[in-house]
Design an enzyme around this catalytic site. Structure first.
Site, PDB file in Angstrom:
ATOM      1  N   ASP A   1     -23.186  45.488  10.842  1.00 23.05           N
ATOM      2  CA  ASP A   1     -23.785  44.294  10.258  1.00 23.05           C
ATOM      3  C   ASP A   1     -22.930  43.047  10.491  1.00 23.05           C
ATOM      4  O   ASP A   1     -22.591  42.341   9.557  1.00 23.05           O
ATOM      5  CB  ASP A   1     -23.967  44.567   8.747  1.00 23.05           C
ATOM      6  CG  ASP A   1     -24.664  43.430   8.023  1.00 23.05           C
ATOM      7  OD1 ASP A   1     -25.584  42.839   8.606  1.00 23.05           O
ATOM      8  OD2 ASP A   1     -24.273  43.141   6.867  1.00 23.05           O
TER       9      ASP A   1
ATOM     10  N   TYR B   1     -24.096  49.698  -3.184  1.00 22.38           N
ATOM     11  CA  TYR B   1     -24.849  48.447  -3.395  1.00 22.38           C
ATOM     12  C   TYR B   1     -25.971  48.672  -4.402  1.00 22.38           C
ATOM     13  O   TYR B   1     -27.137  48.421  -4.107  1.00 22.38           O
ATOM     14  CB  TYR B   1     -25.358  47.926  -2.044  1.00 22.38           C
ATOM     15  CG  TYR B   1     -24.229  47.367  -1.204  1.00 22.38           C
ATOM     16  CD1 TYR B   1     -23.816  46.050  -1.346  1.00 22.38           C
ATOM     17  CD2 TYR B   1     -23.540  48.178  -0.304  1.00 22.38           C
ATOM     18  CE1 TYR B   1     -22.749  45.553  -0.618  1.00 22.38           C
ATOM     19  CE2 TYR B   1     -22.465  47.690   0.428  1.00 22.38           C
ATOM     20  CZ  TYR B   1     -22.084  46.370   0.259  1.00 22.38           C
ATOM     21  OH  TYR B   1     -21.025  45.868   0.980  1.00 22.38           O
TER      22      TYR B   1
ATOM     23  N   GLU C   1     -16.356  48.490  -1.242  1.00 22.29           N
ATOM     24  CA  GLU C   1     -17.325  47.406  -1.067  1.00 22.29           C
ATOM     25  C   GLU C   1     -18.304  47.444  -2.229  1.00 22.29           C
ATOM     26  O   GLU C   1     -18.696  48.515  -2.680  1.00 22.29           O
ATOM     27  CB  GLU C   1     -18.156  47.568   0.225  1.00 22.29           C
ATOM     28  CG  GLU C   1     -17.441  47.302   1.504  1.00 22.29           C
ATOM     29  CD  GLU C   1     -18.348  47.443   2.739  1.00 22.29           C
ATOM     30  OE1 GLU C   1     -19.582  47.240   2.617  1.00 22.29           O
ATOM     31  OE2 GLU C   1     -17.814  47.769   3.803  1.00 22.29           O
TER      32      GLU C   1
ATOM     33  N   GLU D   1     -18.125  53.834   7.036  1.00 21.03           N
ATOM     34  CA  GLU D   1     -19.463  54.395   6.835  1.00 21.03           C
ATOM     35  C   GLU D   1     -19.988  55.171   8.035  1.00 21.03           C
ATOM     36  O   GLU D   1     -21.089  54.907   8.518  1.00 21.03           O
ATOM     37  CB  GLU D   1     -20.455  53.295   6.445  1.00 21.03           C
ATOM     38  CG  GLU D   1     -20.140  52.633   5.129  1.00 21.03           C
ATOM     39  CD  GLU D   1     -21.221  51.651   4.677  1.00 21.03           C
ATOM     40  OE1 GLU D   1     -22.237  51.501   5.382  1.00 21.03           O
ATOM     41  OE2 GLU D   1     -21.039  51.038   3.616  1.00 21.03           O
TER      42      GLU D   1
HETATM   43  C1  BDP Z   1     -22.054  47.865   4.100  1.00 19.99           C
HETATM   44  C2  BDP Z   1     -21.337  47.671   5.419  1.00 19.99           C
HETATM   45  C3  BDP Z   1     -21.069  46.202   5.721  1.00 19.99           C
HETATM   46  C4  BDP Z   1     -22.335  45.406   5.494  1.00 19.99           C
HETATM   47  C5  BDP Z   1     -22.774  45.572   4.052  1.00 19.99           C
HETATM   48  C6  BDP Z   1     -24.036  44.757   3.757  1.00 19.99           C
HETATM   49  O1  BDP Z   1     -20.116  48.388   5.426  1.00 19.99           O
HETATM   50  O2  BDP Z   1     -20.625  46.061   7.036  1.00 19.99           O
HETATM   51  O3  BDP Z   1     -22.198  44.058   5.828  1.00 19.99           O
HETATM   52  O4  BDP Z   1     -23.081  46.937   3.862  1.00 19.99           O
HETATM   53  O5  BDP Z   1     -25.121  45.258   4.045  1.00 19.99           O
HETATM   54  O6  BDP Z   1     -22.681  49.098   4.021  1.00 19.99           O
HETATM   55  O7  BDP Z   1     -23.943  43.637   3.296  1.00 19.99           O
END
Ligand code: BDP
Length: 648
Positions: free
Chosen positions: A208, A502, A538, A449
């Site tokens: 991404d 997320y 993250e 990932e």
């Molecule tokens: C995570 C990835 C990262 C992405 C992020 C996203 O590690 O590179 O930019 O998601 O979707 O899974 O913002």
């Protein structure tokens, strides 16, 4: 423990250093610095450029564009170095170009470098994305596979054989990614003639961020004497007030060079010295290297001067900054200098307007100022190795780094094969060789990932992690996972579990009320299964700066804040147990490829791409300073630390 404890520790350290050195790549990759015996000439700046737009991208090689000045082969344009080429022109074809591009610059080499046969002249590229071939005066001098890491060639012979002091440097760079590159990608030819013209192809990737390309870091010419210090490896530990620095110096061009090593404190005082290419220096009343906000005097660096004198009397001198510190992991803690360290930091990208991934000092210094402003004590080099100058800044400011290789987007089973693994091992060797001496680097991350639930992942990560440990036994190794804990096949091999999630964004979008439950479940599952400390590597949400809503809605600054707050509530519970860190995704907005889920890039930054704060930045600032005060055991005030000068 008295000095006998220190002696035992010294022996162990020396042994570890010797073992690690036997396995490393053959030649070293010391950062070029000036010294009484070395000169550096930066040949970055304005280069000329030509993209090979032929259907197969092969015309440049067929017509040997490296043989004559590039301008004689066809139309050329100006191109700054370092910079990605993608955003420099108004041409969408250059922005999205896939294949070979050609760079060229004429430079003058000081006559004395050429005349003095005892001088070795090296051409070094900080990094170029992705595959590069280098010529000097039409003669090929090296090639290198992979972006984000430096490569160099001894060009003394070529320069002395070819004309005068003039030096025409030609660099061809190809950004094509395949199943076996890191990161992997595929080229897809579109064959439906009713929809695509003949020869139409696209580059597919599983990561991404925009696949910026070009010469991303400075291009340098530097000299060393013929007999020169090729590599230095230091490892450090301490016992009571005695610091121990094991060193191993490799010299090339002389089998009998006499090596002398001197360690000086910041006031210039010599605190230890030794003769010989390996040994252990003992430093009494040691000043340890402490992270930012963990000590009143963080980031203490000694300076280690290495001198190698060859049979002909010539001496090569190289000075390396050395921070004395230890890193250890228990089942619930991350220890720096035997004290618990909690990562409150950020994930970054090398990314900015116009220059893309090109190295840029103003940006680097601004980013460090912002990290210190918000009370961040750490960052992860998501998703690839950053410029060495950035690691040097981290050493000097006490910012702790999780150093990641470009193993991002490994999703296709074919990228777990032997060829991919062999390349991945080589990239780890190059990364460890380059970054092993930085005190700021406390952990290696071998991937982000990956499809770690696929059966080959078990073998793949076992090899990768154990090879990395054999290269450097002094730091823990991890990779970043997003997969379901029960199906992860690589986790048994890592030292620290790093998890990305997320909640209320990609899962249950809009439902921030679920974060607490889901995050608790995530932590309990991982810890229950592996009993290893966990970093939330993250988490975050997109926020388009200036979009507001209350109650919060996705993409507004309020929503980003609410997601963060819900995560923080859980972190505050779990950091009393086994959670050892939280790294926000992301420090700043960054460019991605075009897609229906990205509005001119990823907006999960707490700063905009221009480094202006969104509401989330102020929230994190309050939090990080509060955590620093709670965890560091000293009372730190923003004003004292933000205005504090660095150590040197
Ligand atoms: C995570 C990835 C990262 C992405 C992020 C996203 O590690 O590179 O930019 O998601 O979707 O899974 O913002």
């Amino acid at each position: 423990m008295g000095s006998s404890g220190a002696e035992r520790a010294a022996e162990r350290l020396l042994l570890a250093a010797l073992c690690s050195v036997c396995q490393a790549l053959q030649d070293g990759m010391l950062f070029p610095t000036e010294s009484p015996s070395r000169e550096v000439k930066d040949v970055s700046g304005l280069w000329i450029f030509r993209a090979d737009e032929s259907p197969e991208r092969s015309r440049g090689f067929e017509q040997q564009w490296y043989k004559s000045p590039l301008a004689e082969t066809g139309p050329v344009i100006d191109m700054p170095v370092p910079s990605s080429y993608n955003d420099i022109t108004q041409d969408a074809q250059i922005r999205d170009f896939i294949g070979w591009v050609w760079y060229e610059k004429d430079v003058w080499v000081p006559a004395r470098w050429i005349q003095d046969r005892g001088t070795r002249i090296v051409l070094r590229v900080g990094s170029a994305h992705y595959y590069s071939v280098l010529w000097v005066n039409g003669v090929k001098v090296t090639e290198h596979v992979g972006g984000h890491l430096p490569f160099e060639a001894d060009i003394s012979g070529v320069l002395r054989q070819t004309s005068g002091n003039q030096c025409r440097i030609t660099i061809a760079v190809n950004n094509t990614l395949t199943l076996e590159t890191l990161p992997p990608g595929t080229i897809q030819y579109m064959t439906d003639r009713s929809r695509y013209p003949a020869g139409y192809f696209v580059q597919n990737t599983n990561f991404d961020f925009f696949n910026y390309a070009g010469i991303h870091r400075p291009v340098l010419l530097y000299t060393t004497p013929k007999a020169h210090i090729d590599d230095i490896t230091v490892e450090t530990t301490f016992s009571d007030n005695i610091g121990l620095v094991s060193f191993n110096v490799s010299v090339l061009g002389s089998s009998k060079a006499a090596v002398k090593v001197t360690l000086s404190a910041q006031d210039g005082r010599c605190v230890a010295s030794a003769d010989g290419s390996r040994g252990v220096l003992k430093v009494t009343d040691v000043n340890l290297w402490w992270p930012y906000l963990m000590h009143e005097n963080p980031a203490y660096l000694y300076s280690m001067e290495v001198q190698a004198t060859a049979e002909d009397g010539q001496t090569d001198v190289y000075t390396l900054p050395v921070g004395i510190r230890t890193v250890k992991v228990t089942s619930t803690q991350f220890l720096i200098n035997n004290k618990p360290f909690y990562f409150h930091g950020v994930n970054k990208h090398e990314d900015a307007d116009i220059r893309g991934k090109g190295f840029d000092w103003p940006l680097v210094v601004k980013d460090f100022n912002l990290m210190k402003w918000m009370g961040a004590n750490s960052f992860r080099t998501s998703h690839y190795p950053y410029a060495e100058e950035i690691l040097q800044m981290a050493d000097r400011h006490g910012i702790v780094i999780i150093d990641e290789c470009p193993g991002v987007g490994i999703k296709d089973i074919r990228s777990f094969g032997n060829v991919s693994l062999a390349h991945h091992l080589t990239v780890m060797e190059e990364l460890v060789r380059r970054d092993k001496n930085h005190p700021s680097v406390v952990m290696w991350s071998v991937a982000n990932e990956p499809a770690s639930e696929m059966p080959p992942a078990g073998f793949y990560f076992k090899e990768l992690v154990s090879h990395t440990r054999s290269l450097d036994s002094s730091r823990p190794v991890t990779y970043i996972t997003a997969s379901n804990y029960a199906r992860d096949l690589g986790a048994p091999y890592v030292d620290v579990i790093c998890v990305n999630s997320y909640f209320s964004w990609y899962q249950d979008p809009g439902h921030t009320e679920l974060i607490g439950l889901q995050l608790n479940t995530q932590f309990d599952n991982w810890y229950g299964k592996y009993q290893k400390p966990i970093i939330q590597s993250e988490y975050g949400a997109d926020a388009v700066p200036g979009l507001h809503s209350d109650p919060p809605m996705m993409f507004t600054e309020e929503y980003q804040k609410t997601v963060l707050q819900n995560y923080h509530n859980v972190f505050d519970q779990k950091r009393k147990e086994f959670v050892i860190g939280e790294l926000i995704w992301n420090f700043a907005d960054f460019m991605t490829s075009q897609s229906i889920i990205r509005v001119v890039g990823n907006k999960k930054g707490i700063f905009t791409r221009q480094r202006q704060p969104k509401a989330g930045a102020f929230l994190l600032r309050e939090r990080y300073w509060r955590i620093a005060n709670e965890t560091a055991g000293l009372s730190v005030s923003r004003s004292s630390f933000t205005s504090k000068e660095i150590n040197r």
